[in-house]
Design an enzyme around this catalytic site. Structure first.
Site, PDB file in Angstrom:
ATOM      1  N   ASP A 271       1.118   5.070  -0.291  1.00  0.00           N
ATOM      2  CA  ASP A 271       0.420   6.351  -0.243  1.00  0.00           C
ATOM      3  C   ASP A 271       1.076   7.371  -1.171  1.00  0.00           C
ATOM      4  O   ASP A 271       2.290   7.575  -1.106  1.00  0.00           O
ATOM      5  CB  ASP A 271       0.429   6.905   1.190  1.00  0.00           C
TER       6      ASP A 271
ATOM      7  N   HIS B 293       0.862  -1.193   0.000  1.00  0.00           N
ATOM      8  CA  HIS B 293       0.000   0.000   0.000  1.00  0.00           C
ATOM      9  C   HIS B 293       0.893   1.234   0.000  1.00  0.00           C
ATOM     10  O   HIS B 293       1.542   1.540   0.997  1.00  0.00           O
ATOM     11  CB  HIS B 293      -0.911  -0.005   1.227  1.00  0.00           C
TER      12      HIS B 293
ATOM     13  N   HIS C 278      -5.951   9.796  -0.605  1.00  0.00           N
ATOM     14  CA  HIS C 278      -6.680   9.783   0.669  1.00  0.00           C
ATOM     15  C   HIS C 278      -5.895  10.377   1.839  1.00  0.00           C
ATOM     16  O   HIS C 278      -6.412  10.387   2.955  1.00  0.00           O
ATOM     17  CB  HIS C 278      -7.200   8.380   0.991  1.00  0.00           C
TER      18      HIS C 278
ATOM     19  N   ASP D  39      -7.605   1.553   2.133  1.00  0.00           N
ATOM     20  CA  ASP D  39      -7.270   2.436   3.255  1.00  0.00           C
ATOM     21  C   ASP D  39      -8.211   3.611   3.503  1.00  0.00           C
ATOM     22  O   ASP D  39      -8.290   4.079   4.635  1.00  0.00           O
ATOM     23  CB  ASP D  39      -5.820   2.942   3.093  1.00  0.00           C
TER      24      ASP D  39
HETATM   25 ZN   LIG Z   1      -3.115   4.981   2.720  1.00  0.00          ZN
END
Ligand SMILES: [Zn+2]
Ligand SMILES: *[C@@H]1O[C@H](CO)[C@@H](O)[C@H](O)[C@H]1NC(C)=O
Ligand SMILES: *[C@@H]1O[C@H](CO)[C@@H](O)[C@H](O)[C@H]1NC(C)=O
Ligand SMILES: *[C@@H]1O[C@H](CO)[C@@H](O)[C@H](O)[C@H]1NC(C)=O
Length: 968
Positions: free
Chosen positions: A59, A57, A431, A181
């Site tokens: 970001d 994951h 996000h 997420d």
């Molecule tokens: Zn995230």
């Protein structure tokens, strides 16, 4: 600045250079690809099949900037380097063809891809063609769902998916949407994903009570019916909740960042642990199978920025699969395999079950009784506004590239195109970006990237003009470009030093104008930057998808006339031909609002309050308020002032009541002469923290409307959902936070209503809000907090800047309208569109050349009021991407909630449309090739359009076309 040789039209066009996508052309793969569902490993029908999904994951900015994450810079903040992850994963995938990996964030993959050799690119293509490396989601980022606007989400998905299609062809097309997420899930996102052709959607976070109930009922997998307007299955999306957020099961994290024991499988050594690992794994698998419906379960083997040294993960996963499956010869009925979300989804589909239907959304999200993630709906209000106007500007920039035609590629201003702003906007949808949950230095980076994008669309001109030209010049012209497909009327407010101006419109007709002194609140916000003493006010009109030019000349200098100055008292009422508002003479607050056309009146007061943010020192829970979480210390907010000091300004253009509540809160209640909305322009900050109390500031409207515990909020700026106090449509809520647990994201509007009256508030950015008492609607404006809320960001949300060292000052607008419920949408739909896609105002100094074209429309005719021109964007040399949207919901408006028709050949005034192909919403698939997994719901037969040019749109429908065009 424009040079006098250019007319405003050419000038505007020259500002924007058309972009051509420079991505490498895909080579034809050597062998016929076996990607997608065909590439899945076989499963065993009689067994419990465990789908291991290796993933990372990543970001697109959070504790570090997107570029720091890519390179692995600033590992002192967080150890994370995406370039190494992709290097390492590719290497490890090549070592064993059984291995699988999914990749999600195209913003990172694109950066990595550009740096690879041809050889490596071909190797990766091979992996993609064989389904060993699979893209899921595939947008530029994994967008936030609470605070993003649908138009920017569609754009960022289109950009990421286009890169994947251009690079990998159909094997690059993700089948599954993956939002593991984001902090709660919007129905409009599910609707968009369905229309983008995804077969399924997986996520990790939902309310803990909802999850517990779904586990017991085995309802963690469902069919989300994500629109009340679109005909099923158009917005139906299979949706699955992942078992463990997006982390591996406990004890099975084999990343270099984890401490779980590796599989020690040499029986000659003392610490042999295969039996133990297999037993623990089987135990977890059986437990998980109890809370899901089929004999297939999924395990996410990865987490934040994992797989930088992918060997650790894969070496242990290879062994896990081998040893667990070996037990089958001893009667075990568990089968483990490398898999992907789409392979797992395929098995669920094959199970041929009937899944529960979900109609509402997954807001608000709480991970514990006092931990509601409803603060980020408002966190970083200035960034949220900057993101929203950047979207408006990007849409205009893209439109002008199309309308400008080839000439717009040869401008005198050097480099410049919409590509930079497109990328900056795409990154800002992440996000931890527009959500406001990033570290301060990362928020600064998002803003800097947007500013750089504006510069490439040449917007500094506008600001430079604003600050210098209009203040200093005796003669200038104002060009108003309108990106909407219908004419707009818009108030213009310019900082000036003169006291009287003559203004004429494009036809030479005089335009009424007023000069008023700059208010003290505005002077204070400037913090010594900008010295104009007055504001010049006038109303402009601009044609659809076009501009109108106004010329302004100075008549008189010197101080403003005394009549133009505000009077130090509240008027009894302020009104125009549509609305009337009254004020309480004692307090200076609003007291009623009337719609003069419909002859309805409601009692209405409005004031500012703050919640005392919990500092964690509390008997019920130690949770503090922070960037993510809203947790007031008490349910009763503090009033900032019971009364407001008042000044009133009334002239032919505008009527203003300026309210001053405290040194850090003021407001202007404003009614323009031909507006159907009452504007509340609030200014909040610097929020004082000298008392060591974190503050969450709200504006609250209290009305006589009998709203019965219900209010309404939009989802990502499109469809509206009903919200009921202390209630969730799909489970029996035990409410534990009376305020924070009743907050919802407001993206563009919220309303309360009863049988007679609907009071709607249109916002200029995403905010959180609730209706705690009947007739009341509160919206959170600003937050200043002293503690971190322990969800990872590691900083209190306490924004300051060089200009505002004592704390950020934020200004924004709420637009109020009052209507009967049956016709309210007729006002708030167009109003919200005007706020989202606002006119672009530019300036030219001196007199215009007499031959200058002062007015222009890119459309042959105004589009029907129900139709919104969502996208006009150059795609390739001769093609234009067009999205038409029906902007009303079914049965929302008697007049407008009807199908409408648009003729594509009669659309543009400067373009001949030679051909048209329809695409899916994200423009990465031709509509006629779009087949989605059918979850026991028959696809409706397409009626077949009367002709290819006549396009019909039903309520809330968006249709996406690629037009082949020729400049006229
Ligand atoms: Zn995230
Ligand atoms: C799916 O189930 C239905 C009954 O609900 C049945 O009629 C149909 O044949 C099944 N389809 C497959 C492919 O097994
Ligand atoms: C406008 O007026 C202010 C106040 O008198 C002054 O400081 C400023 O320099 C003026 N600007 C111009 C361009 O004249
Ligand atoms: C996807 O890319 C292929 C070439 O790789 C192209 O032929 C196809 O038209 C593209 N699809 C869309 C919808 O643009």
């Amino acid at each position: 600045m424009a040079t006098p040789e250019y007319t405003p039209f050419v000038f505007l066009l020259l500002l924007f250079q058309s972009s051509v996508w420079g991505f490498p052309v895909c080579q034809t793969p050597q062998e016929s690809p076996t990607c997608g569902y065909k590439s899945c490993h076989a499963t065993k029908p009689g067994m419990l099949n465990v789908h291991l999904v290796p993933h990372t994951h990543d970001d697109v900015g959070w504790l570090k900037t997107v570029d720091q994450y890519f390179y692995g810079d600033r590992n002192d903040i967080q150890h994370a380097g995406v370039q190494y992850i992709l290097d390492s994963v590719v290497d490890q995938l090549l070592k064993n063809p059984d291995r699988r990996f999914i990749y999600v964030e195209t913003a990172f993959f694109y950066r990595w891809w550009k740096q690879q050799t041809d050889d490596m690119q071909n190797t990766v293509k091979q992996l993609v063609n064989e389904g060993r490396l699979e893209f899921v989601n595939g947008g530029w980022c994994m967008s936030d769902e609470a605070t993003t606007h649908y138009s920017a989400v569609i754009d960022q998905m289109t950009m990421g998916l286009r890169f994947l299609n251009d690079t990998f062809g159909h094997c690059g097309r993700p089948r599954v949407a993956w939002h593991i997420d984001p902090f709660g899930h919007a129905r409009e996102h599910a609707s968009m994903f369905a229309q983008m052709g995804y077969d399924g959607f997986f996520f990790g976070r939902l309310d803990y009570q909802d999850r517990n109930r779904r586990m017991v009922a085995r309802e963690q997998e469902m069919l989300w019916r994500a629109s009340e307007s679109l005909t099923p299955p158009m917005a139906d999306l299979f949706t699955g909740i992942l078992p463990n957020g997006y982390n591996p099961p406990e004890g099975f994290c084999w990343d270099q960042s984890c401490d779980d024991p590796p599989i020690r499988d040499d029986p000659d050594l003392e610490d042999y642990n295969v039996d133990d690992v297999v037993t623990r794994f089987l135990h977890i698998a059986h437990g998980q199978a109890l809370v899901y419906k089929t004999n297939h379960i999924i395990m996410t083997m990865g987490s934040d920025f994992q797989y930088e040294n992918a060997n650790l993960w894969y070496k242990n996963l290879d062994k896990l699969i081998r040893y667990v499956n070996q037990m089958q010869s001893n009667g075990s009925e568990v089968n483990v395999l490398y898999s992907t979300p789409s392979c797992y989804l395929q098995e669920l589909h094959r199970a041929n079950l009937t899944w529960p239907l979900k109609g509402d959304d997954f807001f608000p999200y709480a991970d514990s009784a006092h931990d509601f993630w409803t603060g980020y709906f408002t966190s970083r209000p200035a960034l949220k506004r900057y993101e929203r106007i950047s979207n408006s500007y990007l849409q205009t920039c893209k439109q002008l590239e199309v309308l400008g035609g080839p000439i717009s590629r040869k401008g005198p201003f050097g480099a410049g195109d919409s590509e930079t702003l497109k990328k900056a906007m795409a990154v800002a949808q992440h996000h931890d970006a527009v959500s406001g949950t990033e570290k301060q230095h990362v928020a600064n980076d998002y803003a800097r990237k947007l500013a750089n994008g504006w510069a490439h669309c040449q917007v500094p001109t506008i600001y430079i003009s604003l600050l210098s030209v209009s203040m200093f010049l005796c003669q200038f012209s104002v060009n108003v470009y309108n990106p909407l497909a219908r004419p707009v009327s818009w108030p213009v407010r310019l900082p000036v030093n003169g006291t009287a101006y003559r203004i004429s419109d494009a036809k030479g007709k005089a335009v009424d104008s007023q000069v008023v002194p700059v208010s003290q609140a505005t002077a204070a916000v400037r913090r010594g930057r900008g010295y104009a003493v007055n504001e010049l006010l006038f109303q402009v009109q601009a044609p659809p998808l076009g501009y109108s030019t106004y010329s302004v000349s100075l008549l008189q200098n010197g101080p403003p006339s005394p009549q133009s100055s505000p009077l130090p008292r509240a008027p009894k009422a302020v009104q125009n031909k549509f609305l009337r508002v009254t004020f309480d003479p004692e307090t200076g607050l609003l007291s009623s609002l009337s719609n003069l056309e419909t002859q309805q009146t409601v009692k209405l007061s409005q004031n500012f309050y703050w919640y005392n943010a919990s500092d964690g020192n509390n008997s019920e829970s130690i949770q503090m308020s922070g960037a993510y979480i809203f947790r007031p210390n008490t349910s009763t907010p503090f009033i900032i002032s019971k009364t407001a000091k008042i000044e009133t300004l009334q002239n032919s253009v505008v009527q203003e009541v300026r309210q001053w509540f405290s040194p850090w809160v003021s407001q202007v209640v404003r009614l323009y002469t031909d507006s159907r909305a009452l504007e509340l322009e609030w200014t909040v900050g610097p929020v004082p923290i000298g008392d060591d109390l974190g503050k969450e500031v709200i504006s609250r409207l209290d009305s006589s409307i009998n709203s019965s515990g219900v209010f309404y909020t939009d989802s990502n700026g499109r469809e509206v959902l009903q919200r009921r106090k202390d209630y969730r449509p799909t489970w029996n809520l035990r409410q534990s936070e009376p305020i924070a647990g009743n907050y919802y994201p407001i993206n563009s509007r919220a309303y309360i209503k009863d049988d007679k009256d609907q009071l709607t508030v249109v916002t200029d950015r995403s905010q959180g809000g609730g209706s705690i008492q009947d007739g009341s609607l509160e919206i959170m404006l600003h937050r200043r907090l002293l503690y971190d809320d322990v969800r990872g960001v590691g900083e209190p949300l306490n924004e300051t800047s060089d200009i505002y060292p004592e704390g950020l000052v934020v200004r924004g607008r709420h637009l109020l309208s009052l209507s009967p419920p049956a016709t309210a949408a007729d006002t708030h739909r167009p109003l919200a569109q005007e706020v989202v896609l606002q006119p672009l105002i530019t300036f030219t100094d001196g007199e215009l050349h007499p031959s200058t074209r002062l007015e222009f429309s890119g459309l042959q005719a105004v589009l029907p009021p129900a139709v919104h021109l969502l996208t006009v964007s150059q795609w390739d040399q001769d093609t234009v991407l067009l999205r038409l949207e029906h902007q009303y919901q079914a049965s929302e408006s008697k007049e407008h909630s009807q199908p409408v028709t648009v003729n594509l050949q009669k659309l543009f005034s400067t373009l001949d449309v030679l051909g048209v192909s329809e695409m899916n919403l994200s423009a990465n698939q031709w509509k006629d090739e779009m087949t989605r997994l059918d979850w026991k719901k028959p696809l409706p037969k397409r009626g077949g359009d009367p002709s290819v040019w006549e396009v019909s749109l039903k309520p809330m429908e968006i249709r996406t076309f690629l037009l082949r065009v020729r400049q006229r």
